[in-house]
Design a protein around this motif. Sequence first.
Motif, PDB file in Angstrom:
ATOM      1  N   LEU A 123      34.111  23.009  19.912  1.00 29.39           N
ATOM      2  CA  LEU A 123      34.988  22.587  20.812  1.00 29.39           C
ATOM      3  C   LEU A 123      34.138  22.336  22.010  1.00 29.39           C
ATOM      4  O   LEU A 123      33.245  22.984  22.409  1.00 29.39           O
ATOM      5  CB  LEU A 123      36.143  23.498  21.101  1.00 29.39           C
TER       6      LEU A 123
ATOM      7  N   GLN B 202      37.689  21.420  26.082  1.00 25.75           N
ATOM      8  CA  GLN B 202      38.952  21.452  24.797  1.00 25.75           C
ATOM      9  C   GLN B 202      39.127  22.976  24.560  1.00 25.75           C
ATOM     10  O   GLN B 202      40.340  23.336  24.128  1.00 25.75           O
ATOM     11  CB  GLN B 202      38.189  20.730  23.435  1.00 25.75           C
TER      12      GLN B 202
ATOM     13  N   TYR C 257      42.997  15.540  23.900  1.00 26.41           N
ATOM     14  CA  TYR C 257      42.350  15.935  22.318  1.00 26.41           C
ATOM     15  C   TYR C 257      43.268  16.643  21.593  1.00 26.41           C
ATOM     16  O   TYR C 257      43.473  16.369  20.462  1.00 26.41           O
ATOM     17  CB  TYR C 257      40.995  16.780  22.668  1.00 26.41           C
ATOM     18  N   TRP C 258      43.923  17.625  22.279  1.00 24.88           N
ATOM     19  CA  TRP C 258      44.961  18.528  21.513  1.00 24.88           C
ATOM     20  C   TRP C 258      46.156  17.578  21.111  1.00 24.88           C
ATOM     21  O   TRP C 258      46.957  18.029  20.070  1.00 24.88           O
ATOM     22  CB  TRP C 258      45.277  19.782  22.431  1.00 24.88           C
TER      23      TRP C 258
ATOM     24  N   LYS D 184      46.117  14.766  19.989  1.00 26.24           N
ATOM     25  CA  LYS D 184      46.012  13.849  18.925  1.00 26.24           C
ATOM     26  C   LYS D 184      45.680  14.851  17.829  1.00 26.24           C
ATOM     27  O   LYS D 184      45.721  14.870  16.569  1.00 26.24           O
ATOM     28  CB  LYS D 184      44.771  13.219  18.997  1.00 26.24           C
ATOM     29  N   LYS D 185      45.022  16.179  18.135  1.00 24.93           N
ATOM     30  CA  LYS D 185      44.559  17.016  17.180  1.00 24.93           C
ATOM     31  C   LYS D 185      45.605  17.950  16.485  1.00 24.93           C
ATOM     32  O   LYS D 185      45.731  18.165  15.214  1.00 24.93           O
ATOM     33  CB  LYS D 185      43.654  17.842  17.545  1.00 24.93           C
TER      34      LYS D 185
ATOM     35  N   GLU E  23      47.210  16.327  13.660  1.00 28.62           N
ATOM     36  CA  GLU E  23      46.653  16.447  12.393  1.00 28.62           C
ATOM     37  C   GLU E  23      46.409  17.749  11.735  1.00 28.62           C
ATOM     38  O   GLU E  23      46.528  17.898  10.447  1.00 28.62           O
ATOM     39  CB  GLU E  23      45.021  16.156  12.869  1.00 28.62           C
ATOM     40  N   MET E  24      46.580  18.829  12.510  1.00 24.90           N
ATOM     41  CA  MET E  24      46.470  20.181  11.982  1.00 24.90           C
ATOM     42  C   MET E  24      47.884  20.425  11.374  1.00 24.90           C
ATOM     43  O   MET E  24      47.903  21.278  10.353  1.00 24.90           O
ATOM     44  CB  MET E  24      46.489  21.313  13.370  1.00 24.90           C
TER      45      MET E  24
END
Length: 231
Positions: free
Chosen positions: A150, A154, A212-213, A215-216, A219-220
């Motif tokens: 990161l 991030q 970033y988070w 979008k992340k 996914e997580m």
Amino acid sequence: MSTEYSSINLIFSSLYSRISGIQSGTIDYSNKVHPHHQIDILKEKLFEFDYSEALRHIDVSIKMIDEVKLELPSILHPIAFEEVFNHGSPGAWFEKKSAEKVRQDVVEIISTELSYYSTELAFLRKKVIRFIDEFETELAPMDNKIQTNLSVDQLGSLFRILIETDLLKETDKMELCRRISKTFASKRKTNISVSNLYTAMFDALDNTGFEYWSKKLPEMSGKILKIKRDK
């Protein structure tokens, strides 16, 4: 006001005293004050604390100043000024002006004064954070740090998200940043600047880490479902 932050009274006790005098017609609202005097005294007071404590005082001061600025129109209530005109003996500085015009002038004058305090304290805040960075010597050895993929933005925004979602209890912002800096390495830096981390967590309005988070995290969530299925 909490005695823990009694140094803030240096700003607000003088301010409210003048507001009271203005509303009673006993103080010339057009007289210019010198707020730098209060700031100088406040700086001396802050030097009595360690850097983290000084930063807390500054943060509370800025927050209170912002709140008072928003509440000024209600604090400086029209009725108080009308009573001076109707029942009191306003000084010459009130002549040829309506009560509402005087009130508007006072709101503008006090608001300008509060803006000065905010600007000076924000500048002082940056200096304190920089000093913390310069004197931060207790960094963990490189091989003891947890390596992440990161960026500082991030990493900082991740911990801010944990705080905002009540997954992490934040008691002292600067101390939390110190601990993160001592424990984690970013993708590019082993020694993360405490001030950069603090900015990423609490100051940066355009922090790309939050994007970033956003979008992340979905996914997580998919990864979590896969882990559950594979059990």
